[in-house]
Design an enzyme around this catalytic site. Structure first.
Site, PDB file in Angstrom:
ATOM      1  N   GLU A  97       0.838  -1.206   0.000  1.00 15.82           N
ATOM      2  CA  GLU A  97       0.000   0.000   0.000  1.00 15.82           C
ATOM      3  C   GLU A  97       0.872   1.254   0.000  1.00 15.82           C
ATOM      4  O   GLU A  97       2.007   1.222   0.464  1.00 15.82           O
ATOM      5  CB  GLU A  97      -0.853   0.006   1.268  1.00 15.82           C
ATOM      6  CG  GLU A  97      -2.339   0.071   1.149  1.00 15.82           C
ATOM      7  CD  GLU A  97      -3.002   1.037   0.204  1.00 15.82           C
ATOM      8  OE1 GLU A  97      -2.352   1.636  -0.667  1.00 15.82           O
ATOM      9  OE2 GLU A  97      -4.212   1.203   0.364  1.00 15.82           O
ATOM     10  N   ASP A  98       0.321   2.334  -0.494  1.00 16.62           N
ATOM     11  CA  ASP A  98       1.053   3.601  -0.428  1.00 16.62           C
ATOM     12  C   ASP A  98       0.975   4.193   0.978  1.00 16.62           C
ATOM     13  O   ASP A  98       1.973   4.589   1.557  1.00 16.62           O
ATOM     14  CB  ASP A  98       0.514   4.598  -1.475  1.00 16.62           C
ATOM     15  CG  ASP A  98      -1.008   4.782  -1.436  1.00 16.62           C
ATOM     16  OD1 ASP A  98      -1.696   4.095  -0.647  1.00 16.62           O
ATOM     17  OD2 ASP A  98      -1.515   5.613  -2.211  1.00 16.62           O
ATOM     18  N   ASP A 101      -4.297   4.993   6.334  1.00 15.25           N
ATOM     19  CA  ASP A 101      -4.835   6.158   7.046  1.00 15.25           C
ATOM     20  C   ASP A 101      -5.871   5.646   8.060  1.00 15.25           C
ATOM     21  O   ASP A 101      -5.512   5.235   9.158  1.00 15.25           O
ATOM     22  CB  ASP A 101      -5.425   7.111   6.004  1.00 15.25           C
ATOM     23  CG  ASP A 101      -5.969   8.400   6.584  1.00 15.25           C
ATOM     24  OD1 ASP A 101      -5.710   8.685   7.759  1.00 15.25           O
ATOM     25  OD2 ASP A 101      -6.666   9.137   5.849  1.00 15.25           O
ATOM     26  N   PHE A 150      -1.802  15.549   5.068  1.00 17.40           N
ATOM     27  CA  PHE A 150      -2.137  14.991   3.766  1.00 17.40           C
ATOM     28  C   PHE A 150      -0.884  14.989   2.901  1.00 17.40           C
ATOM     29  O   PHE A 150      -0.302  16.026   2.618  1.00 17.40           O
ATOM     30  CB  PHE A 150      -3.262  15.783   3.083  1.00 17.40           C
ATOM     31  CG  PHE A 150      -3.786  15.065   1.887  1.00 17.40           C
ATOM     32  CD1 PHE A 150      -4.691  14.012   2.033  1.00 17.40           C
ATOM     33  CD2 PHE A 150      -3.328  15.384   0.621  1.00 17.40           C
ATOM     34  CE1 PHE A 150      -5.135  13.304   0.924  1.00 17.40           C
ATOM     35  CE2 PHE A 150      -3.773  14.673  -0.496  1.00 17.40           C
ATOM     36  CZ  PHE A 150      -4.677  13.632  -0.341  1.00 17.40           C
ATOM     37  N   ARG A 163       1.362  12.468  -8.425  1.00 20.45           N
ATOM     38  CA  ARG A 163       1.853  11.096  -8.256  1.00 20.45           C
ATOM     39  C   ARG A 163       3.293  10.957  -8.743  1.00 20.45           C
ATOM     40  O   ARG A 163       4.036  10.103  -8.292  1.00 20.45           O
ATOM     41  CB  ARG A 163       0.998  10.106  -9.055  1.00 20.45           C
ATOM     42  CG  ARG A 163      -0.434   9.954  -8.563  1.00 20.45           C
ATOM     43  CD  ARG A 163      -1.061   8.725  -9.223  1.00 20.45           C
ATOM     44  NE  ARG A 163      -2.512   8.712  -9.134  1.00 20.45           N
ATOM     45  CZ  ARG A 163      -3.203   8.258  -8.090  1.00 20.45           C
ATOM     46  NH1 ARG A 163      -2.566   7.782  -7.041  1.00 20.45           N
ATOM     47  NH2 ARG A 163      -4.513   8.266  -8.093  1.00 20.45           N
TER      48      ARG A 163
HETATM   49  P1  IMP Z   1      -7.775   4.519   4.431  1.00 17.76           P
HETATM   50  O1  IMP Z   1      -8.849   3.605   3.934  1.00 17.76           O
HETATM   51  O2  IMP Z   1      -8.338   5.691   5.188  1.00 17.76           O
HETATM   52  O3  IMP Z   1      -6.692   3.825   5.209  1.00 17.76           O
HETATM   53  O4  IMP Z   1      -7.155   5.221   3.193  1.00 17.76           O
HETATM   54  C1  IMP Z   1      -6.328   4.601   2.384  1.00 17.76           C
HETATM   55  C2  IMP Z   1      -6.260   5.254   1.033  1.00 17.76           C
HETATM   56  O5  IMP Z   1      -6.618   6.636   1.068  1.00 17.76           O
HETATM   57  C3  IMP Z   1      -4.828   5.201   0.585  1.00 17.76           C
HETATM   58  O6  IMP Z   1      -4.575   4.036  -0.128  1.00 17.76           O
HETATM   59  C4  IMP Z   1      -4.712   6.448  -0.256  1.00 17.76           C
HETATM   60  O7  IMP Z   1      -5.075   6.147  -1.573  1.00 17.76           O
HETATM   61  C5  IMP Z   1      -5.700   7.417   0.343  1.00 17.76           C
HETATM   62  N1  IMP Z   1      -5.030   8.347   1.264  1.00 17.76           N
HETATM   63  C6  IMP Z   1      -5.066   8.346   2.626  1.00 17.76           C
HETATM   64  N2  IMP Z   1      -4.295   9.319   3.130  1.00 17.76           N
HETATM   65  C7  IMP Z   1      -3.743   9.949   2.070  1.00 17.76           C
HETATM   66  C8  IMP Z   1      -2.808  11.039   1.948  1.00 17.76           C
HETATM   67  O8  IMP Z   1      -2.307  11.622   2.928  1.00 17.76           O
HETATM   68  N3  IMP Z   1      -2.472  11.386   0.684  1.00 17.76           N
HETATM   69  C9  IMP Z   1      -2.975  10.754  -0.423  1.00 17.76           C
HETATM   70  N4  IMP Z   1      -3.828   9.733  -0.347  1.00 17.76           N
HETATM   71  C10 IMP Z   1      -4.212   9.336   0.884  1.00 17.76           C
HETATM   72 MG    MG Z   2      -4.084   3.675  -2.021  1.00 13.57          MG
END
Ligand code: IMP
Ligand code: MG
Length: 173
Positions: A97-98, A101, A150, A163
């Protein structure tokens, strides 16, 4: 124009990715491992870490989850928009994963992948963002931990932009 505050340089990312790849290579020594990159955000990280892992039976696949609109907060509705092509039954899987969050995307994807009965399933993320975690989910491998903010660059986007930046920055909106 929003302000971009440097978080990790290209060189720092390289060092962190090498370190985590080395650990993965030790942990999965002698095993067949399948990396599953989460599109689109993890495309660069997945390509970089795959090239640093020294296992000779490494496979790579991708899936895609959509959870973000054009904004900066996770919506709670997650959809699988592209599934894996490789059969992972009985295999060791590492989801790449990138950024983690809230954890909702990975929770959803892991539950989905578990339905294929892999031998093991672990998480490797470039960034572990702690503050907004909503589910009990830990990354097994994380290159870098932040509390909040962010982030963009190195695959991470804001409204599909940034990106391509080689470094990671915090975007002050
Ligand atoms: P989660 O489901 O809240 O854990 O979010 C995961 C996805 O939200 C990641 O795979 C990202 O694609 C996007 N995301 C969450 N935080 C960021 C950020 O700080 N920058 C860019 N994308 C984010
Ligand atoms: Mg992602």
């Amino acid at each position: 124009m929003s302000e971009l505050i440097p978080v990790l340089s290209k060189e720092q990312i390289r060092t962190l990715v090498e370190k985590v790849a080395k650990q993965i290579s030790v942990d999965y020594k002698g095993k067949e491992l399948i990396l599953i990159g989460v599109l689109k955000g993890a495309y660069i990280f997945c390509a970089d870490i795959a090239r640093e892992i020294t296992l000779d039976r490494l496979k790579v696949d991708f899936l895609r989850a959509a959870s973000y609109g054009g904004g900066t907060t996770s919506t709670e509705e997650i959809k699988l928009t592209k599934d894996i092509d490789i059969d992972i039954t009985g295999a060791h899987v590492l989801v790449v994963e990138d950024i983690v969050d809230t954890g909702l995307t990975l929770r959803f994807l892991i539950d989905h992948l578990k339905s294929y009965n892999p031998a093991s399933i672990k998480i490797c993320t470039m960034i572990d963002k702690k503050e907004r975690r909503k589910v009990d989910l830990q990354a097994d491998y994380a290159c870098h931990v932040v509390q909040e903010g962010f982030l963009i660059g190195y695959g991470l986007d804001y409204d599909e932009k940034y990106r391509n930046l080689p470094g990671i920055y915090e975007m002050k909106l």
